[in-house]
Design a protein around this motif. Structure first.
Motif: not given
Length: 406
Positions: A189-205
């Motif tokens: 549901e969080i990714t469906d909000q449109g704020i983020i498109n995936r859960i990346a943890g610490y991968m992208n800074g």
């Protein structure tokens, strides 16, 4: 007459046999002096949260709850203590060798708890435990303990014994449950909000980390989680400082949380996302922190109770047929908008969804800054192990000792 005489003779023989058997007891209970005690620190109260939180820890991390003591009546005596089953435990057998006659020995047996029962314990009650002592297979003595037990929601903060306070605030992390099956659906549901498109943890800074946390923040606002201070319990101990803590699913379902409940809720989701949350505990308050890098070099704070400053579901129910807020409702959120955004909304250039995002961003910034001053002022206290009312609870680090209550 013969039949009557035979019955009398049989009864006399049975009585004589019993007397002979009783007289053949090898060990005097007074000599063995068997004692079973419950740790006085807990003031006759069993805390299921403590037992479950530590049930997978190393032996050194588990507090000694029960204590038994005996005096060896012979060299190399075999001690066996049987703890009967009760509503909270299965039959438990403890056995040890007592090497030297006349020596006093103490042990801390661990009960075989009924963990599924402890997890479902939502009301306090009482339990009777029976300890039977055997020496070389001979029953020597029996002791009984009458104890109270608490709700699984009741978390000890500190327990006082002999003027010394023993801290248990680290047990907050047992209520953080990154393994809760509902979180998978919440992340979708969080990714469906449109704020983020995936859960990346610490991968992208760091920027991506903050955006993931903001996505969780927006989800909590959109869910309508509000502040509700429920902390009291019926604990009768005058030496116990305790607090009622809601579990993850209870916060989600009731949409209510106090400061600790909200920290537990957010930390559970952040942990599942691969982030590293920290719960900061001060006298009468708790707030959340999270590392913005995987090496724990940079820390950001979050005052989770600020989610109660607005109620998005309530606002949505107030929309008119054109999807606009009545003026009295708009005034409640306009203080979190810039003058430019207020003008754009009144001109119809911002719809309700965009309005929520702008308000959520504003509140997120306020929540990030809210506890910074008190955190800076208390850094030394957080680093001081003797300042027990100030705790910096790194959930990942404490997972070595404390497991989720699930």
């Amino acid at each position: 007459m013969k039949k009557t005489a035979l019955l009398i003779l049989a009864a006399l023989m049975a009585f004589t046999a019993c007397q002979k058997k009783a007289g053949n007891k090898q060990f005097d209970p007074r000599q063995v002096d068997f004692v079973s005690e419950y740790n006085p620190l807990f003031d006759n109260q069993i805390y299921p949260a403590l037992i479950l939180g530590l049930n997978q820890s190393s032996a050194g991390a588990q507090p000694d709850i029960f204590n038994i003591a005996v005096t060896a009546p012979r060299d190399n005596s075999v001690l066996r203590v049987v703890i009967d089953s009760s509503s909270l435990n299965y039959v438990t057998i403890f056995q040890e060798i007592l090497p030297r006659r006349g020596e006093r020995y103490t042990f801390q047996p661990s009960l075989k708890w009924k963990y599924d029962i402890l997890r479902r314990t939502r009301q306090p009650g009482a339990v009777d435990l029976t300890f039977t002592c055997f020496i070389n297979d001979e029953e020597v003595d029996i002791k009984n303990l009458h104890l109270g037990y608490r709700s699984i929601n009741e978390c000890p903060l500190s327990l006082k014994l002999n003027s010394q306070y023993n801290d248990f605030r680290w047990l907050f992390t047992a209520y953080v449950n990154e393994d809760h099956p509902q979180i998978e659906q919440i992340l979708a549901e969080i990714t469906d909000q449109g704020i983020i498109n995936r859960i990346a943890g610490y991968m992208n800074g760091e920027k991506a980390v903050r955006e993931q946390v903001f996505a969780v923040w927006y989800y909590a606002l959109d869910r309508g989680i509000t502040y509700s201070s429920i902390t009291c319990t019926s604990n009768p101990s005058p030496r116990a400082n305790v607090q009622h803590i809601r579990f993850f699913d209870e916060v989600w379902q009731s949409r209510q949380a106090n400061c600790v409940d909200a920290c537990v809720f957010f930390a559970s989701i952040l942990r599942k996302m691969g982030l590293k949350p920290v719960i900061f505990v001060e006298p009468c308050h708790a707030y959340l922190g999270y590392y913005t890098d995987k090496n724990r070099n940079k820390l950001s704070l979050l005052e989770t109770t600020i989610t109660s400053w607005v109620n998005f579901p309530d606002l949505e129910r107030s929309l008119d047929p054109d999807g606009r807020l009545p003026e009295n409702k708009f005034e409640k959120v306009s203080k979190y908008l810039s003058a430019r955004d207020i003008e754009r909304y009144r001109a119809g250039q911002i719809d309700f969804h965009e309005l929520k995002l702008l308000v959520a961003r504003s509140l997120f910034e306020k929540a990030t800054e809210y506890d910074q001053e008190t955190y800076n002022a208390n850094r030394e206290n957080f680093a001081d192990s003797s300042a027990i009312t100030y705790q910096q609870l790194d959930v990942e680090m404490l997972r070595r000792m404390v497991q989720p209550i699930n």
